[in-house]
Design an enzyme around this catalytic site. Structure first.
Site, PDB file in Angstrom:
ATOM      1  N   LYS A  18       0.829  -1.216   0.000  1.00 23.01           N
ATOM      2  CA  LYS A  18       0.000   0.000   0.000  1.00 23.01           C
ATOM      3  C   LYS A  18       0.862   1.265   0.000  1.00 23.01           C
ATOM      4  O   LYS A  18       0.611   2.186  -0.759  1.00 23.01           O
ATOM      5  CB  LYS A  18      -0.899   0.051   1.255  1.00 23.01           C
ATOM      6  CG  LYS A  18      -1.949  -1.032   1.337  1.00 23.01           C
ATOM      7  CD  LYS A  18      -2.925  -0.755   2.481  1.00 23.01           C
ATOM      8  CE  LYS A  18      -2.271  -0.752   3.865  1.00 23.01           C
ATOM      9  NZ  LYS A  18      -1.773  -2.063   4.304  1.00 23.01           N
ATOM     10  N   ARG A  93      -9.678   0.900   8.433  1.00 17.29           N
ATOM     11  CA  ARG A  93      -9.224  -0.464   8.682  1.00 17.29           C
ATOM     12  C   ARG A  93     -10.284  -1.272   9.428  1.00 17.29           C
ATOM     13  O   ARG A  93     -10.069  -2.453   9.688  1.00 17.29           O
ATOM     14  CB  ARG A  93      -7.985  -0.400   9.566  1.00 17.29           C
ATOM     15  CG  ARG A  93      -6.684  -0.808   8.931  1.00 17.29           C
ATOM     16  CD  ARG A  93      -5.630  -0.690  10.015  1.00 17.29           C
ATOM     17  NE  ARG A  93      -4.384  -1.296   9.705  1.00 17.29           N
ATOM     18  CZ  ARG A  93      -3.386  -0.731   9.045  1.00 17.29           C
ATOM     19  NH1 ARG A  93      -3.537   0.477   8.552  1.00 17.29           N
ATOM     20  NH2 ARG A  93      -2.260  -1.363   8.877  1.00 17.29           N
ATOM     21  N   ARG A 128      11.948  -6.904   5.682  1.00 13.66           N
ATOM     22  CA  ARG A 128      11.930  -5.467   5.413  1.00 13.66           C
ATOM     23  C   ARG A 128      12.888  -4.704   6.332  1.00 13.66           C
ATOM     24  O   ARG A 128      12.978  -4.984   7.517  1.00 13.66           O
ATOM     25  CB  ARG A 128      10.499  -4.978   5.621  1.00 13.66           C
ATOM     26  CG  ARG A 128      10.276  -3.538   5.302  1.00 13.66           C
ATOM     27  CD  ARG A 128       8.833  -3.288   5.013  1.00 13.66           C
ATOM     28  NE  ARG A 128       8.019  -3.151   6.211  1.00 13.66           N
ATOM     29  CZ  ARG A 128       6.747  -2.744   6.196  1.00 13.66           C
ATOM     30  NH1 ARG A 128       6.165  -2.472   5.047  1.00 13.66           N
ATOM     31  NH2 ARG A 128       6.069  -2.641   7.299  1.00 13.66           N
ATOM     32  N   ARG A 161      11.517  -2.320  11.505  1.00 13.62           N
ATOM     33  CA  ARG A 161      10.412  -1.678  12.225  1.00 13.62           C
ATOM     34  C   ARG A 161      10.045  -2.515  13.446  1.00 13.62           C
ATOM     35  O   ARG A 161      10.063  -3.737  13.376  1.00 13.62           O
ATOM     36  CB  ARG A 161       9.204  -1.580  11.275  1.00 13.62           C
ATOM     37  CG  ARG A 161       8.620  -0.200  11.196  1.00 13.62           C
ATOM     38  CD  ARG A 161       7.606  -0.113  10.095  1.00 13.62           C
ATOM     39  NE  ARG A 161       6.332  -0.716  10.443  1.00 13.62           N
ATOM     40  CZ  ARG A 161       5.252  -0.632   9.666  1.00 13.62           C
ATOM     41  NH1 ARG A 161       5.316   0.014   8.519  1.00 13.62           N
ATOM     42  NH2 ARG A 161       4.129  -1.192  10.028  1.00 13.62           N
ATOM     43  N   ARG A 172      -0.579  -9.172  13.044  1.00 14.76           N
ATOM     44  CA  ARG A 172      -1.132  -8.116  12.194  1.00 14.76           C
ATOM     45  C   ARG A 172      -1.922  -8.709  11.032  1.00 14.76           C
ATOM     46  O   ARG A 172      -2.974  -8.187  10.652  1.00 14.76           O
ATOM     47  CB  ARG A 172      -0.003  -7.225  11.665  1.00 14.76           C
ATOM     48  CG  ARG A 172       0.510  -6.243  12.721  1.00 14.76           C
ATOM     49  CD  ARG A 172       1.908  -5.731  12.408  1.00 14.76           C
ATOM     50  NE  ARG A 172       2.001  -5.002  11.167  1.00 14.76           N
ATOM     51  CZ  ARG A 172       3.126  -4.860  10.465  1.00 14.76           C
ATOM     52  NH1 ARG A 172       4.252  -5.387  10.900  1.00 14.76           N
ATOM     53  NH2 ARG A 172       3.132  -4.174   9.352  1.00 14.76           N
TER      54      ARG A 172
HETATM   55  P1  ADP Z   1       0.878  -2.071   7.768  1.00 14.69           P
HETATM   56  O1  ADP Z   1      -0.238  -1.760   6.823  1.00 14.69           O
HETATM   57  O2  ADP Z   1       2.071  -2.654   7.108  1.00 14.69           O
HETATM   58  O3  ADP Z   1       0.432  -2.828   8.989  1.00 14.69           O
HETATM   59  P2  ADP Z   1       0.898   0.668   8.768  1.00 14.69           P
HETATM   60  O4  ADP Z   1       2.087   1.540   8.817  1.00 14.69           O
HETATM   61  O5  ADP Z   1      -0.228   1.060   7.893  1.00 14.69           O
HETATM   62  O6  ADP Z   1       1.484  -0.734   8.348  1.00 14.69           O
HETATM   63  O7  ADP Z   1       0.295   0.442  10.237  1.00 14.69           O
HETATM   64  C1  ADP Z   1       1.118   0.092  11.316  1.00 14.69           C
HETATM   65  C2  ADP Z   1       0.309   0.037  12.601  1.00 14.69           C
HETATM   66  O8  ADP Z   1      -0.303   1.310  12.860  1.00 14.69           O
HETATM   67  C3  ADP Z   1      -0.859  -0.936  12.633  1.00 14.69           C
HETATM   68  O9  ADP Z   1      -0.446  -2.244  12.963  1.00 14.69           O
HETATM   69  C4  ADP Z   1      -1.743  -0.308  13.719  1.00 14.69           C
HETATM   70  O10 ADP Z   1      -1.226  -0.564  15.011  1.00 14.69           O
HETATM   71  C5  ADP Z   1      -1.587   1.180  13.467  1.00 14.69           C
HETATM   72  N1  ADP Z   1      -2.609   1.716  12.528  1.00 14.69           N
HETATM   73  C6  ADP Z   1      -2.378   2.282  11.321  1.00 14.69           C
HETATM   74  N2  ADP Z   1      -3.533   2.676  10.734  1.00 14.69           N
HETATM   75  C7  ADP Z   1      -4.527   2.326  11.593  1.00 14.69           C
HETATM   76  C8  ADP Z   1      -5.948   2.438  11.554  1.00 14.69           C
HETATM   77  N3  ADP Z   1      -6.604   2.978  10.513  1.00 14.69           N
HETATM   78  N4  ADP Z   1      -6.648   1.953  12.621  1.00 14.69           N
HETATM   79  C9  ADP Z   1      -6.032   1.415  13.668  1.00 14.69           C
HETATM   80  N5  ADP Z   1      -4.700   1.267  13.765  1.00 14.69           N
HETATM   81  C10 ADP Z   1      -3.940   1.715  12.743  1.00 14.69           C
END
Ligand code: ADP
Ligand code: ZN
Length: 224
Positions: A18, A93, A128, A161, A172
């Protein structure tokens, strides 16, 4: 007629690409990329109550609660640069987050779902590495730096990370299936939204570019 407005949502499991696609789309259509993950990571660097709370969820691979996320997204989407469109990367999400868009009168033109199988995700995320200086992303197997674990641009050591360890990555992915996967149906049924399912794992070498071309062609066909 050529489309001039793009209000996009990128939907997909962690590691589906994404972020990479959001950057490419943002440059191409000149609209901001709104990554809730990046916004939250910036928050965790602040020495604040909010930063500590957010960090507690993220390191465990858990979702940050809806009320907090909705407030963050709403504030960001109200900024001027979003007037001509935006790319939501990582939001919504949950069904609650998706409903909040409707409740706040924020309409979405297209939803792009990046479909990638779980075993590919696991391999991508655990390999990564990120440069803490310039945020450039590497993969130790698929896209390694020239010198072992050192950024090609900055010469500093790459980091993993906090939430990219295998145990947290599995969690996740599980949370994606439980909480985010139902959004596919939600958006498919929502009138006024065009839904595109894209194969996020193409075998060719130029994979991210290939996925990008597919997205563009889908968006532009849908808009004409
Ligand atoms: P990825 O899609 O690879 O998990 P992101 O950087 O988008 O990575 O998200 C990392 C973390 O940030 C998630 O595991 C969650 O803890 C938090 N997060 C990000 N966006 C949201 C969201 N819309 N709602 C709840 N938690 C979120
Ligand atoms: Zn760097």
């Amino acid at each position: 007629m050529k489309r001039t407005e793009y209000r996009l949502v990128l939907l997909g499991p962690p590691g589906s690409g994404k972020g990479t696609q959001a950057i490419l789309l943002s440059i191409h259509y000149r609209i901001p990329q709104i990554s809730t993950g990046d916004i939250l990571r910036a928050e965790t660097l602040q020495i604040s109550e909010l930063g500590r709370t957010v960090s507690g969820y993220m390191v465990q691979g858990l979702l940050v609660p809806d009320d907090l996320m909705i407030a963050i997204a709403r504030k960001r989407l109200a900024e001027n640069d979003c007037a001509r469109g935006f790319i939501l990367d990582g939001f919504p999400r949950t069904i609650g987050q998706a409903r909040s868009l409707q409740e706040n009168g924020i309409s979405i033109d297209d939803v792009i779902y990046l479909d990638v199988s779980d075993n590919v995700l696991l391999k991508r995320l655990t390999g990564r590495r990120i440069c803490p200086g310039c945020s450039r992303m590497y993969h130790m197997q698929f896209n390694p730096p020239e010198t072992d674990e050192i950024c090609d641009d900055c010469g500093i050591a790459l980091i993993t990370r906090d939430d990219d360890g295998e145990r947290i990555v599995r969690k996740r992915i599980g949370i994606f299936h439980e909480m985010t996967f139902p959004l596919i149906d939600h958006f498919k049924k929502l009138s006024g939204v065009r839904f595109h399912s894209i194969n996020g794992f193409l075998a060719d070498a130029g994979s991210p570019q290939e996925v990008f071309r597919q997205i563009r062609s889908d968006l532009e066909t849908a808009g004409s």
